[in-house]
Design an enzyme around this catalytic site. Structure first.
Site, PDB file in Angstrom:
ATOM      1  N   HIS A  97     -16.454   7.666   4.776  1.00 50.82           N
ATOM      2  CA  HIS A  97     -16.078   6.517   5.615  1.00 50.82           C
ATOM      3  C   HIS A  97     -16.179   6.827   7.108  1.00 50.82           C
ATOM      4  CE1 HIS A  97     -11.885   7.903   6.509  1.00 50.82           C
ATOM      5  NE2 HIS A  97     -11.931   8.420   5.290  1.00 50.82           N
ATOM      6  N   ASP A 126     -11.488  13.897   8.551  1.00 48.19           N
ATOM      7  CA  ASP A 126     -11.306  12.657   7.794  1.00 48.19           C
ATOM      8  C   ASP A 126     -11.881  11.500   8.572  1.00 48.19           C
ATOM      9  OD1 ASP A 126     -10.384  10.708   6.101  1.00 48.19           O
ATOM     10  OD2 ASP A 126      -8.291  10.885   6.639  1.00 48.19           O
ATOM     11  N   GLU A 160     -11.893   2.308   5.288  1.00 47.31           N
ATOM     12  CA  GLU A 160     -11.179   3.085   4.269  1.00 47.31           C
ATOM     13  C   GLU A 160      -9.708   3.252   4.614  1.00 47.31           C
ATOM     14  OE1 GLU A 160      -9.461   6.398   2.027  1.00 47.31           O
ATOM     15  OE2 GLU A 160      -9.656   6.260   4.194  1.00 47.31           O
ATOM     16  N   GLU A 161      -9.425   3.502   5.890  1.00 48.63           N
ATOM     17  CA  GLU A 161      -8.047   3.776   6.302  1.00 48.63           C
ATOM     18  C   GLU A 161      -7.158   2.541   6.263  1.00 48.63           C
ATOM     19  OE1 GLU A 161      -7.081   6.650   6.394  1.00 48.63           O
ATOM     20  OE2 GLU A 161      -8.598   8.014   7.172  1.00 48.63           O
ATOM     21  N   GLU A 185     -14.639  13.003   1.002  1.00 54.79           N
ATOM     22  CA  GLU A 185     -13.441  13.163   1.833  1.00 54.79           C
ATOM     23  C   GLU A 185     -13.219  14.665   2.038  1.00 54.79           C
ATOM     24  OE1 GLU A 185     -11.420  11.034   3.255  1.00 54.79           O
ATOM     25  OE2 GLU A 185     -11.523   9.126   2.183  1.00 54.79           O
ATOM     26  N   HIS A 369      -4.785  12.487  10.168  1.00 48.72           N
ATOM     27  CA  HIS A 369      -3.839  11.426  10.545  1.00 48.72           C
ATOM     28  C   HIS A 369      -2.750  11.992  11.476  1.00 48.72           C
ATOM     29  CE1 HIS A 369      -4.736   8.717   6.785  1.00 48.72           C
ATOM     30  NE2 HIS A 369      -5.787   9.386   7.197  1.00 48.72           N
TER      31      HIS A 369
HETATM   32 ZN   LIG Z   1     -10.522   9.720   4.579  1.00 44.54          ZN
END
Ligand SMILES: [Zn+2]
Length: 398
Positions: A97, A126, A160-161, A185, A369
């Site tokens: 993604h 990510d 995706e998030e 991922e 994140h």
């Molecule tokens: Zn991801």
């Protein structure tokens, strides 16, 4: 030199492992620097899930790179889908993604920087690592003349998030037409592995219909939906349903304080670890809510499916074992992560149950994140080798 190679091959054979494909390993080593250069370019394009301009730049960039690799590229709803035609029989799909969890301007406070074995940047693991890995794996295998697939499809999605609201169905329907899906991922820096399961998500909504009346003058003629909702929440709060977990998280009822409320609503978070979790939860809820407290009220529960769970099937587990054997070829150990509470698009890819789906072929890293997201440089070569060998094995499978 020959003697040494023979000795290594013999040692590997004695060890029970297959010798590495030396040519492919050297090609992987040669791709490390170009991959890291691509990764830097990807990080420097900010692409938070709500940053339409940034995501458009990411899509432009990946479309150009995929076209340079010889793909036919389609763009729809911000999703980049690339197709390569090969000479083999199997249909392979790779996904990663383009969006990140970060807000525009993030590079000012969390810049791209290199520090020994770590390279830092927002979204670098990510999932920009997955995009860079796919681009360079394809460049490498095609340069080496490998085309043992009927079709190879790459999907880079922009959401995706935020649950893949636009791309989920696209990934699911495309995956249903493929034999294998390898999702890229990242994996955690502490343990080099691939992922065997991830929870799915759904939302439960409970509605209670009662009857309004004057709260002071004639409360007995009303049917209090708030009281009934409370009763229903209490009797459904500890349901034990295999493969589904429900937690009520929001509620509202009534409009004014001097009226018995006619309607009340609650919403709950549902996590799924089985493909039939929603059906089982629905059945268990229906059985419970059939017993009201306030007469003449009507309670209903609806469950809206979000991202489906990802659960490696028996075939997936067999292919995970193959991935471990491939890692063994280069003297590395591949862990099988049992599961995660976070969702993944491998869930959408597994929805039809048709393709063999495996997750976490991206680079190693951590801090996703968070504030100091990074990838580990020493996972680049093993991961290039792993993904390309998995594609070779998948392409050649019966
Ligand atoms: Zn991801």
């Amino acid at each position: 030199m020959k003697k040494l190679v023979l000795a290594i091959a013999l040692a590997a054979a004695l060890d029970g492992a297959i010798a590495a494909d030396q040519g492919l390993l050297e090609a992987s080593q040669a791709q490390q620097a170009p991959l890291l250069a691509t990764l830097k370019e990807l990080v420097l394009i900010e692409s938070g899930s709500s940053d339409a301009a940034g995501l458009a730049r990411m899509a432009d960039y990946t479309e150009r790179r995929l076209k340079e690799l010889g793909a036919v590229v389609e763009r729809k709803d911000g999703i980049v889908t690339a197709r390569f035609q090969g000479k083999g029989k199997k249909k392979l799909m790779l996904i990663a993604h383009m969006d990140t969890v970060y807000q525009p301007g993030i590079l000012a406070t969390q810049p791209y920087r290199e520090d020994g074995n770590r390279v830092y940047g927002p979204g670098i693991a990510d999932d920009k690592s997955g995009i860079a890995l796919i681009l360079h794996t394809l460049e490498m295998v095609h340069k080496r003349g490998w085309r043992d697939y009927a079709q190879l499809t790459v999907i880079f999605n922009p959401d995706e998030e935020v649950g893949s609201r636009l791309s989920g169905d696209w990934i699911a329907t495309q995956a249903a037409e493929h034999d294998f899906v390898f999702s890229c991922e990242p994996h955690g820096a502490k343990l080099d592995g691939i992922l065997m399961s991830a929870s799915g998500i759904a939302t439960a909504t409970m509605t209670v219909q009662g009857r309004a009346s004057h709260a002071g003058v004639a409360p007995q003629t009303g049917r209090n939906s708030l009281i009934e909702l409370s009763h229903q929440l209490l009797q459904t709060k500890d349901l034990e349903v295999p493969g589904a977990q429900l937690n009520w998280t929001r509620a509202n009822a009534g409009l004014v304080t001097n009226q018995i409320p006619a309607s009340a609503t609650a919403m709950g978070d549902v996590r799924l670890s089985a493909t039939d979790g929603i059906q089982r939860l629905q059945q268990a809820l229906n059985e419970k809510i059939a017993t009201p407290l306030v007469p003449e009220t009507v309670t209903k529960v609806e469950i809206a499916a979000g991202r489906p769970p990802y659960l490696a099937t028996d075939a997936g587990r067999a292919w995970a074992a193959k991935a471990q054997a491939i890692y063994g070829e280069i003297g590395r150990k591949l862990a099988l992560y049992p599961g995660t509470g976070g969702g993944t698009d491998a869930g959408y890819a597994s929805r039809s149950g048709k393709a063999v789906v495996l997750e976490s072929f991206g680079l190693g890293g951590d801090g996703v994140h968070g504030r100091d997201e990074y990838i580990t440089v020493d996972t680049v070569v093993p991961r290039l080798y792993l993904l390309s060998r998995m594609m070779q094995e998948a392409g050649a499978s019966k």
